[in-house]
Enzyme design. Structure first.
Site, mmCIF file in Angstrom:
data_model
loop_
_atom_site.group_PDB
_atom_site.id
_atom_site.type_symbol
_atom_site.label_atom_id
_atom_site.label_comp_id
_atom_site.label_asym_id
_atom_site.label_seq_id
_atom_site.Cartn_x
_atom_site.Cartn_y
_atom_site.Cartn_z
ATOM 1 N N CYS A 1 0.746 -1.368 0.029
ATOM 2 C CA CYS A 1 -0.117 -0.222 0.036
ATOM 3 C C CYS A 1 0.830 1.384 -0.043
ATOM 4 C CB CYS A 1 -0.803 0.081 1.206
ATOM 5 S SG CYS A 1 -1.437 1.661 2.010
ATOM 6 N N GLU A 2 0.697 2.159 -1.022
ATOM 7 C CA GLU A 2 1.593 3.286 -1.048
ATOM 8 C C GLU A 2 1.249 4.396 0.046
ATOM 9 O OE1 GLU A 2 0.781 4.880 -5.092
ATOM 10 O OE2 GLU A 2 -0.746 6.287 -4.325
ATOM 11 N N HIS A 3 0.217 4.053 0.828
ATOM 12 C CA HIS A 3 0.080 5.211 1.909
ATOM 13 C C HIS A 3 0.572 4.695 3.102
ATOM 14 C CE1 HIS A 3 -3.797 5.727 -0.968
ATOM 15 N NE2 HIS A 3 -2.997 7.105 -1.063
ATOM 16 N N HIS A 4 0.778 3.449 3.347
ATOM 17 C CA HIS A 4 1.097 2.992 4.600
ATOM 18 C C HIS A 4 2.535 2.054 4.556
ATOM 19 C CE1 HIS A 4 -3.118 3.852 5.587
ATOM 20 N NE2 HIS A 4 -2.392 4.377 6.641
ATOM 21 N N GLN B 1 -4.977 -0.359 -4.881
ATOM 22 C CA GLN B 1 -5.564 -1.483 -5.536
ATOM 23 C C GLN B 1 -6.388 -0.997 -7.068
ATOM 24 O OE1 GLN B 1 -7.616 -4.354 -3.341
ATOM 25 N NE2 GLN B 1 -8.869 -5.043 -5.007
ATOM 26 N N HIS C 1 -5.586 -5.970 2.649
ATOM 27 C CA HIS C 1 -4.892 -4.672 2.882
ATOM 28 C C HIS C 1 -4.207 -4.780 4.445
ATOM 29 C CE1 HIS C 1 -5.625 -2.421 -0.820
ATOM 30 N NE2 HIS C 1 -6.589 -3.256 -0.970
ATOM 31 N N CYS D 1 -2.810 -2.477 6.082
ATOM 32 C CA CYS D 1 -3.121 -1.229 6.692
ATOM 33 C C CYS D 1 -4.399 -1.152 7.204
ATOM 34 C CB CYS D 1 -2.817 -0.421 5.859
ATOM 35 S SG CYS D 1 -3.803 0.106 4.408
HETATM 36 ZN ZN LIG Z 1 -2.878 1.867 3.362
#
Ligand SMILES: [Zn+2]
Length: 218
Positions: A109-112, A150, A178, A180
């Site tokens: 995941c590019e956010h976490h 995704q 995910h 996260c």
């Molecule tokens: Zn994430």
């Protein structure tokens, strides 16, 4: 404060574009140079967390993480790692649907920067070109091995297959967990996320339903 905005954006998993946002100088450095710099930065992160980097068990971690980022988890950022996707003429005139299901993948995941683990299911109807089955796995793997959301991953696989197969008759379903979502934040251990992308003959509901049946034969 900007960090508050970042926290909200991460938990909403917003995507800004179909192309993975990359810097113009993304690959000016060699893998080895990148590993060296990331190793130094990760060393600092661990130190800041209070860890004693002289400990034998921790000593090698910054190098291992740096190498894992560049050579494994995020190797799909670099276009030189893109698989060669040769296609062939459809000599045997098989002109029905081909389905490859349960293609396992690991992404991040590019956010976490936490894992996304799941399966992709791909179908296509040839317009004259066919592709080796393992190449479909390789396309999935290549786009999975980068910081992702995704939705973008599904669309990148979809547009790549349309391009190489020279047809709109492609469908991509991705279902994933995910980490996260399951190991922090809302801590939901059971939910999964499904995305779907299709064009050409798959716009027809009956054909799409055929695909779903073949994707999940029971
Ligand atoms: Zn994430």
């Amino acid at each position: 404060m900007e960090n508050n905005k970042f926290e909200q954006m991460g938990d909403n998993h917003q995507m800004t574009s179909l192309k993975t946002p990359l810097r113009p100088d993304a690959f000016k450095k060699s893998d080895e140079e990148k590993i060296k710099v990331i190793q130094e930065h990760f060393h600092k992160i661990m130190e800041e967390l209070g860890l004693d980097l002289t400990d034998d068990s921790l000593k090698g971690t910054p190098y291992r993480v740096a190498k894992m980022y560049v050579k494994e988890l995020f190797m799909g950022l670099n276009p030189v790692n893109k698989p060669k996707l040769s296609v062939f003429d459809n000599k045997y005139d098989y002109n029905k649907m081909l389905v490859e299901s349960d293609i396992t993948f690991n992404s991040s995941c590019e956010h976490h920067f936490l894992p996304i683990v799941g399966k992709a299911h791909i179908g296509y109807v040839s317009s004259g070109k066919v592709i080796g089955l393992s190449k479909i796995n390789r396309v999935v793997d290549y786009y999975a091995k980068r910081p992702q959301v995704q939705e973008r991953m599904s669309m990148q696989i979809f547009s790549e297959l349309k391009k190489v197969l020279e047809t709109d008759n492609v469908i991509v379903v991705v279902e994933a967990e995910h980490l996260c979502v399951s190991t922090r934040g809302i801590n939901d251990k059971t939910s999964k996320t499904t995305t779907i992308e299709y064009a050409g003959v798959f716009k027809d509901t009956a054909i799409r339903n055929d695909f779903f049946k073949l994707m999940n034969p029971k």
